[in-house]
Write a protein that holds these residues in place. Sequence first.
Motif, mmCIF file in Angstrom:
data_model
loop_
_atom_site.group_PDB
_atom_site.id
_atom_site.type_symbol
_atom_site.label_atom_id
_atom_site.label_comp_id
_atom_site.label_asym_id
_atom_site.label_seq_id
_atom_site.Cartn_x
_atom_site.Cartn_y
_atom_site.Cartn_z
ATOM 1 N N VAL A 1 0.895 -1.152 0.047
ATOM 2 C CA VAL A 1 0.059 0.032 -0.138
ATOM 3 C C VAL A 1 0.835 1.134 0.053
ATOM 4 N N ILE A 2 2.008 1.326 0.806
ATOM 5 C CA ILE A 2 2.774 2.493 0.862
ATOM 6 C C ILE A 2 3.476 2.716 -0.480
ATOM 7 N N LEU A 3 4.079 1.711 -1.039
ATOM 8 C CA LEU A 3 4.853 1.860 -2.205
ATOM 9 C C LEU A 3 3.830 2.094 -3.287
ATOM 10 N N TYR A 4 2.471 1.684 -3.325
ATOM 11 C CA TYR A 4 1.693 1.967 -4.325
ATOM 12 C C TYR A 4 1.133 3.567 -4.312
ATOM 13 N N LEU A 5 1.128 4.078 -3.039
ATOM 14 C CA LEU A 5 0.569 5.609 -2.844
ATOM 15 C C LEU A 5 1.909 6.453 -3.145
ATOM 16 N N ASP A 6 3.016 5.846 -2.492
ATOM 17 C CA ASP A 6 4.226 6.771 -3.293
ATOM 18 C C ASP A 6 4.388 6.959 -4.643
ATOM 19 N N ASN A 7 3.988 5.932 -5.380
ATOM 20 C CA ASN A 7 3.920 6.030 -6.874
ATOM 21 C C ASN A 7 2.806 6.813 -7.324
ATOM 22 N N ASN A 8 1.721 6.761 -6.678
ATOM 23 C CA ASN A 8 0.532 7.604 -6.987
ATOM 24 C C ASN A 8 0.018 8.624 -6.128
ATOM 25 N N PRO A 9 0.992 9.724 -5.756
ATOM 26 C CA PRO A 9 0.621 10.513 -4.528
ATOM 27 C C PRO A 9 -0.651 11.271 -4.738
ATOM 28 N N SER A 10 -1.163 11.538 -5.987
ATOM 29 C CA SER A 10 -2.110 12.324 -6.270
ATOM 30 C C SER A 10 -3.559 11.647 -5.604
ATOM 31 N N LEU A 11 -3.508 10.358 -5.293
ATOM 32 C CA LEU A 11 -4.714 9.589 -4.880
ATOM 33 C C LEU A 11 -4.837 10.161 -3.290
ATOM 34 N N LEU A 12 -3.828 10.539 -2.779
ATOM 35 C CA LEU A 12 -4.169 11.068 -1.377
ATOM 36 C C LEU A 12 -4.931 12.462 -1.070
ATOM 37 N N ASN A 13 -5.009 12.953 -2.351
ATOM 38 C CA ASN A 13 -5.779 14.352 -2.332
ATOM 39 C C ASN A 13 -7.360 14.096 -2.212
ATOM 40 N N ILE A 14 -7.677 12.760 -2.792
ATOM 41 C CA ILE A 14 -9.212 12.450 -2.600
ATOM 42 C C ILE A 14 -9.784 12.699 -1.270
ATOM 43 N N ASN A 15 -9.089 12.296 -0.148
ATOM 44 C CA ASN A 15 -9.688 12.509 1.174
ATOM 45 C C ASN A 15 -8.873 13.561 2.100
ATOM 46 N N LYS A 16 -8.019 14.378 1.442
ATOM 47 C CA LYS A 16 -7.245 15.159 1.897
ATOM 48 C C LYS A 16 -8.010 16.229 3.032
ATOM 49 N N LYS A 17 -9.238 16.751 2.728
ATOM 50 C CA LYS A 17 -9.780 17.602 3.643
ATOM 51 C C LYS A 17 -10.012 17.092 5.014
ATOM 52 N N TYR A 18 -10.077 15.797 5.052
ATOM 53 C CA TYR A 18 -10.211 15.223 6.502
ATOM 54 C C TYR A 18 -8.863 14.978 7.190
ATOM 55 N N TYR A 19 -7.711 15.204 6.564
ATOM 56 C CA TYR A 19 -6.432 14.976 7.306
ATOM 57 C C TYR A 19 -6.384 15.813 8.689
ATOM 58 N N THR A 20 -5.860 15.349 9.677
ATOM 59 C CA THR A 20 -5.605 16.347 10.956
ATOM 60 C C THR A 20 -4.172 15.826 11.295
ATOM 61 N N LYS A 21 -3.678 17.018 11.908
ATOM 62 C CA LYS A 21 -2.268 17.075 12.533
ATOM 63 C C LYS A 21 -2.241 16.429 13.661
ATOM 64 N N LYS A 22 -3.407 16.415 14.416
ATOM 65 C CA LYS A 22 -3.412 15.635 15.851
ATOM 66 C C LYS A 22 -4.049 14.348 15.790
ATOM 67 N N TYR A 23 -3.649 13.700 16.726
ATOM 68 C CA TYR A 23 -4.064 12.050 16.858
ATOM 69 C C TYR A 23 -5.208 11.750 17.920
ATOM 70 N N PHE A 24 -5.835 10.992 17.759
ATOM 71 C CA PHE A 24 -6.898 10.840 18.759
ATOM 72 C C PHE A 24 -6.447 10.888 20.217
ATOM 73 N N TRP A 25 -5.502 9.904 20.592
ATOM 74 C CA TRP A 25 -4.965 10.197 22.226
ATOM 75 C C TRP A 25 -4.616 11.517 22.406
ATOM 76 N N THR A 26 -3.876 12.246 21.468
ATOM 77 C CA THR A 26 -3.314 13.618 21.867
ATOM 78 C C THR A 26 -4.537 14.493 22.269
ATOM 79 N N LYS A 27 -5.496 14.382 21.346
ATOM 80 C CA LYS A 27 -6.488 15.194 21.625
ATOM 81 C C LYS A 27 -7.392 14.806 22.962
ATOM 82 N N LEU A 28 -7.298 13.586 23.227
ATOM 83 C CA LEU A 28 -8.105 13.306 24.492
ATOM 84 C C LEU A 28 -7.300 13.930 25.761
ATOM 85 N N LYS A 29 -6.168 13.639 25.558
ATOM 86 C CA LYS A 29 -5.145 14.145 26.787
ATOM 87 C C LYS A 29 -5.223 15.660 26.926
ATOM 88 N N GLU A 30 -5.515 16.424 25.955
ATOM 89 C CA GLU A 30 -5.568 17.925 25.952
ATOM 90 C C GLU A 30 -6.637 18.475 26.978
#
Length: 250
Positions: A221-250
């Motif tokens: 999966v990693i190698l495929y998306l490395d070779n096709n990086p534009s696919l990661l734009n499909i759901n890019k608007k839902y990306y977050t810089k904070k992760y679940f447990w990080t947010k819970l601990k704040e």
Amino acid sequence: MKNLIIIFARTNASRFPQKPLKKLNGMYLIENIIYSMKFSKLTNDIVLATTKNKEDDILEEIANKNKIKCFRGSEQNVLERMYQCSKKFNGDYIVRITGDNPLQDPYLIDSALKIANKKKCDYVTNTLTPTFPLGYPIEIINFKTLEKIYRNKKDANSKEHITYDLCTNPNKYHVEEIFAPKKLDRPSWRLTVDYPEDLKLIKIIYKNLFKTKKIIKYRDVILYLDNNPSLLNINKKYYTKKYFWTKLKE
């Protein structure tokens, strides 16, 4: 030691209703997860844990069709559902799988199970220090630890998130962390299914990588998306810089 996989799923998720029943690879999404988990060589049983709600009857039917066990429990108290399911099916180590991650790699699960069984851990996970994409969580819990949490933790976070105390207070337990290899470290990627755009991306990955009688390996999966990086734009608007447990601990 009995290693038990429990797949958690329900059909009334607010963000993406009927998510487990969405079509992927010619099957229901949840069936793809069941299919992949059957490739684990170190687990003794697979159980689909859903709710007692009438609308989740179909999930029990899917479990029966795919020749795995089913457990029906509380919708809101997920900790109770996991504990009662684990107790019923006599799990010593419980692999927690959620029904929105159809790319889960059972070989990664087996690697973590080896650590859990060898070191007699309370908890083995890759969620504390994210190095894998969202969509590849590894959570393996010792039943005795799960029972202790179930009997002592009555707060809403623990009931909903199960491993809340383990993740926010890891120093209280014997916790082992799993990290992705440096060349395959992609913590910013989103490969889970919470929205239609997520499913669109996963469908493309399956179309290009799935082969009958095999699983889609993490590395591929990693190698495929490395070779096709534009696919990661499909759901890019839902990306977050904070992760679940990080947010819970704040």
